[in-house]
Design a protein around this motif. Structure first.
Motif, PDB file in Angstrom:
ATOM      1  N   HIS A  76      46.815  24.711  70.359  1.00 23.30           N
ATOM      2  CA  HIS A  76      46.704  26.117  71.539  1.00 23.30           C
ATOM      3  C   HIS A  76      46.325  26.292  69.690  1.00 23.30           C
ATOM      4  O   HIS A  76      46.978  26.960  69.031  1.00 23.30           O
ATOM      5  CB  HIS A  76      47.862  25.588  71.424  1.00 23.30           C
ATOM      6  CG  HIS A  76      48.446  24.496  72.459  1.00 23.30           C
ATOM      7  ND1 HIS A  76      49.902  23.333  72.644  1.00 23.30           N
ATOM      8  CD2 HIS A  76      47.706  23.887  73.525  1.00 23.30           C
ATOM      9  CE1 HIS A  76      49.620  22.321  73.230  1.00 23.30           C
ATOM     10  NE2 HIS A  76      48.827  22.862  74.033  1.00 23.30           N
ATOM     11  N   PRO A  77      46.235  28.400  70.640  1.00 25.15           N
ATOM     12  CA  PRO A  77      46.468  29.454  70.057  1.00 25.15           C
ATOM     13  C   PRO A  77      47.505  30.051  68.911  1.00 25.15           C
ATOM     14  O   PRO A  77      48.793  29.297  69.788  1.00 25.15           O
ATOM     15  CB  PRO A  77      45.997  30.182  70.971  1.00 25.15           C
ATOM     16  CG  PRO A  77      46.856  30.034  71.801  1.00 25.15           C
ATOM     17  CD  PRO A  77      46.305  28.426  72.136  1.00 25.15           C
ATOM     18  N   ASN A  78      47.500  29.723  67.914  1.00 26.16           N
ATOM     19  CA  ASN A  78      48.881  29.590  66.873  1.00 26.16           C
ATOM     20  C   ASN A  78      48.722  31.782  66.743  1.00 26.16           C
ATOM     21  O   ASN A  78      49.836  31.891  66.821  1.00 26.16           O
ATOM     22  CB  ASN A  78      48.444  29.650  65.550  1.00 26.16           C
ATOM     23  CG  ASN A  78      49.778  29.339  64.624  1.00 26.16           C
ATOM     24  OD1 ASN A  78      50.691  28.601  65.312  1.00 26.16           O
ATOM     25  ND2 ASN A  78      50.008  30.357  63.586  1.00 26.16           N
ATOM     26  N   GLU A  79      47.037  32.523  65.740  1.00 21.66           N
ATOM     27  CA  GLU A  79      48.034  33.579  66.239  1.00 21.66           C
ATOM     28  C   GLU A  79      46.599  34.000  65.962  1.00 21.66           C
ATOM     29  O   GLU A  79      45.275  33.091  65.850  1.00 21.66           O
ATOM     30  CB  GLU A  79      48.213  33.922  64.422  1.00 21.66           C
ATOM     31  CG  GLU A  79      48.371  35.225  64.127  1.00 21.66           C
ATOM     32  CD  GLU A  79      49.279  35.241  62.796  1.00 21.66           C
ATOM     33  OE1 GLU A  79      49.804  36.445  62.720  1.00 21.66           O
ATOM     34  OE2 GLU A  79      49.330  33.920  62.023  1.00 21.66           O
ATOM     35  N   ILE A  80      46.407  35.652  66.270  1.00 23.82           N
ATOM     36  CA  ILE A  80      45.219  36.415  66.896  1.00 23.82           C
ATOM     37  C   ILE A  80      45.156  37.854  66.170  1.00 23.82           C
ATOM     38  O   ILE A  80      46.173  38.198  65.929  1.00 23.82           O
ATOM     39  CB  ILE A  80      44.998  35.979  67.789  1.00 23.82           C
ATOM     40  CG1 ILE A  80      43.079  36.970  67.836  1.00 23.82           C
ATOM     41  CG2 ILE A  80      44.798  36.829  68.636  1.00 23.82           C
ATOM     42  CD1 ILE A  80      42.419  36.315  69.808  1.00 23.82           C
ATOM     43  N   LEU A 277      48.638  39.222  66.667  1.00 25.97           N
ATOM     44  CA  LEU A 277      49.490  39.082  67.850  1.00 25.97           C
ATOM     45  C   LEU A 277      49.940  37.202  67.503  1.00 25.97           C
ATOM     46  O   LEU A 277      48.819  36.414  67.249  1.00 25.97           O
ATOM     47  CB  LEU A 277      48.980  39.323  69.066  1.00 25.97           C
ATOM     48  CG  LEU A 277      48.154  40.324  69.414  1.00 25.97           C
ATOM     49  CD1 LEU A 277      47.614  40.832  70.338  1.00 25.97           C
ATOM     50  CD2 LEU A 277      49.562  41.382  69.325  1.00 25.97           C
ATOM     51  N   SER A 278      51.373  36.798  67.703  1.00 23.56           N
ATOM     52  CA  SER A 278      51.368  35.630  67.758  1.00 23.56           C
ATOM     53  C   SER A 278      52.075  35.224  68.937  1.00 23.56           C
ATOM     54  O   SER A 278      52.381  35.445  69.518  1.00 23.56           O
ATOM     55  CB  SER A 278      51.749  35.558  65.979  1.00 23.56           C
ATOM     56  OG  SER A 278      53.002  36.292  66.370  1.00 23.56           O
ATOM     57  N   ASP A 279      52.822  34.141  68.324  1.00 22.29           N
ATOM     58  CA  ASP A 279      53.661  33.197  69.295  1.00 22.29           C
ATOM     59  C   ASP A 279      53.606  33.338  70.857  1.00 22.29           C
ATOM     60  O   ASP A 279      53.721  33.684  71.835  1.00 22.29           O
ATOM     61  CB  ASP A 279      55.750  34.080  69.240  1.00 22.29           C
ATOM     62  CG  ASP A 279      55.881  33.951  67.715  1.00 22.29           C
ATOM     63  OD1 ASP A 279      55.086  33.565  66.649  1.00 22.29           O
ATOM     64  OD2 ASP A 279      56.924  33.172  68.018  1.00 22.29           O
ATOM     65  N   PHE A 280      52.077  32.442  71.083  1.00 20.78           N
ATOM     66  CA  PHE A 280      51.403  32.316  72.877  1.00 20.78           C
ATOM     67  C   PHE A 280      52.598  31.513  73.533  1.00 20.78           C
ATOM     68  O   PHE A 280      53.362  30.772  72.628  1.00 20.78           O
ATOM     69  CB  PHE A 280      50.998  32.111  72.270  1.00 20.78           C
ATOM     70  CG  PHE A 280      48.899  32.671  71.843  1.00 20.78           C
ATOM     71  CD1 PHE A 280      48.337  33.433  72.362  1.00 20.78           C
ATOM     72  CD2 PHE A 280      49.038  32.968  70.377  1.00 20.78           C
ATOM     73  CE1 PHE A 280      47.366  34.702  71.808  1.00 20.78           C
ATOM     74  CE2 PHE A 280      47.729  34.017  70.051  1.00 20.78           C
ATOM     75  CZ  PHE A 280      47.480  34.051  70.983  1.00 20.78           C
ATOM     76  N   VAL A 281      52.406  32.467  74.707  1.00 20.13           N
ATOM     77  CA  VAL A 281      53.257  31.450  75.571  1.00 20.13           C
ATOM     78  C   VAL A 281      52.657  31.416  76.837  1.00 20.13           C
ATOM     79  O   VAL A 281      51.243  31.810  76.720  1.00 20.13           O
ATOM     80  CB  VAL A 281      54.454  32.417  75.902  1.00 20.13           C
ATOM     81  CG1 VAL A 281      55.427  32.025  77.452  1.00 20.13           C
ATOM     82  CG2 VAL A 281      55.163  32.412  74.867  1.00 20.13           C
ATOM     83  N   ALA A 282      52.264  30.262  76.906  1.00 19.87           N
ATOM     84  CA  ALA A 282      51.550  29.531  78.327  1.00 19.87           C
ATOM     85  C   ALA A 282      51.682  30.099  80.206  1.00 19.87           C
ATOM     86  O   ALA A 282      53.096  29.772  80.252  1.00 19.87           O
ATOM     87  CB  ALA A 282      51.339  28.255  79.367  1.00 19.87           C
ATOM     88  N   ARG A 283      51.131  31.309  80.306  1.00 19.42           N
ATOM     89  CA  ARG A 283      51.665  31.957  81.076  1.00 19.42           C
ATOM     90  C   ARG A 283      50.838  31.632  82.594  1.00 19.42           C
ATOM     91  O   ARG A 283      49.914  31.204  82.730  1.00 19.42           O
ATOM     92  CB  ARG A 283      51.507  33.252  81.906  1.00 19.42           C
ATOM     93  CG  ARG A 283      51.849  33.836  80.091  1.00 19.42           C
ATOM     94  CD  ARG A 283      53.621  34.073  80.129  1.00 19.42           C
ATOM     95  NE  ARG A 283      53.874  35.035  79.583  1.00 19.42           N
ATOM     96  CZ  ARG A 283      55.690  35.118  78.999  1.00 19.42           C
ATOM     97  NH1 ARG A 283      56.511  34.227  79.794  1.00 19.42           N
ATOM     98  NH2 ARG A 283      55.822  36.016  77.875  1.00 19.42           N
TER      99      ARG A 283
END
Length: 284
Positions: A76-80, A277-283
């Motif tokens: 899962h992505p953590n930060e970009i 950008l961080s704190d990804f949420v699956a939409r």
């Protein structure tokens, strides 16, 4: 958003760099964060191992800038975001004839393949504004615009300048709920930029003044197309770390992993600056 109201834009496509990079050309780094200075200032990167995928370096000032994404052990992505070397801030002249990059231009910062696979983002556009831009007394100080685009560079380049003929596309807003409820965009040509789109500002804009950092949204022809941290040069040089949630739409056109927080931090060992950008949420 280089000029909030009037200045035209042109894109610098750095050779064929943006279109020809691949996973094999970029760096993949497996890192134990407890022992890695590169990630040391990210609060969300805990002691478990993450994998960082870096895009190709691009010249900025006397230094370099590159994109990167970190991925956790579950994929899962953590930060970009961007990694900027300290030398990048040392040749940003305020004379438009000598500015690196030139005032009014965009540097395209490619994303590594993994970033495009795991997030809705396609590329990053970086603008240096040595004199800021309108409105006067709000954003007229030296600052950077960092557009995280969710459309291709080709689509971005095709966005025309505002005119009575193109007004419909600029002011064709996404459906209700597809932009944050506490953001707005003025009608007409205000905030409409060629090769960018229409810019949206927080309704409580006064809360962000005097301007040092702010999150902007963007749309074009009925679609939400970018998020854009705007940050002053003075703030970046202050080495003050920052992290905050930013407003989210209620609905998303595309399913995927969307970030909910933007961050600015510095590595005291390397001197690098990170805008992420961080704190990804699956939409859905």
């Amino acid at each position: 958003m280089e000029n909030l109201f009037t200045l035209p834009k042109k894109i610098i496509v750095l050779g064929s760099l943006f279109f020809l990079f691949s996973c094999s050309q970029d760096n993949m780094i497996s890192t134990d964060l407890q022992n890695n200075e590169y990630m040391s200032f990210t609060a969300k990167m805990s002691a478990h191992k993450l994998i960082a995928f870096k895009g190709p370096q691009v010249a900025l000032g006397y230094g370099k800038v590159r994109s990167w994404i970190s991925v956790d052990s579950n994929g899962h992505p953590n930060e970009i975001g961007l990694e900027i070397t300290p030398e990048a801030f040392k040749n940003l002249a305020t004379d438009n004839n000598k500015t690196v990059p030139p005032d009014g231009k965009t540097i395209v910062v490619p994303l590594q393949l993994k970033a495009t696979q795991l997030t809705p983002f396609d590329h990053i556009g970086l603008n240096w504004n040595p004199h800021g831009h309108e409105p006067k007394g709000v954003f007229d100080v030296p600052h950077f615009d960092i557009h995280f685009y969710m459309i291709s560079a080709k689509e971005q380049l095709a966005i025309p300048a505002w005119s009575p003929e193109t007004d419909t596309a600029f002011n064709n807003y996404p459906p209700l709920g597809y932009m944050p409820a506490d953001y707005f965009t003025p009608p007409g040509s205000a905030t409409a930029e060629p090769q960018m789109g229409k810019h949206w500002l927080p309704i409580n804009l006064g809360a962000y003044l005097p301007f040092s950092k702010i999150m902007i949204y963007g749309s074009y022809n009925g679609k939400f197309i970018f998020v854009e941290p705007m940050i002053t040069l003075d703030y970046l040089l202050s080495n003050v770390d920052f992290s905050a949630n930013y407003s989210q739409p209620e609905h998303f056109e595309k399913a995927g992993n969307y970030p909910t927080k933007y961050n600015i931090y510095h590595d005291s060992v390397s001197g690098n600056t990170y805008i992420t950008l961080s704190d990804f949420v699956a939409r859905n």
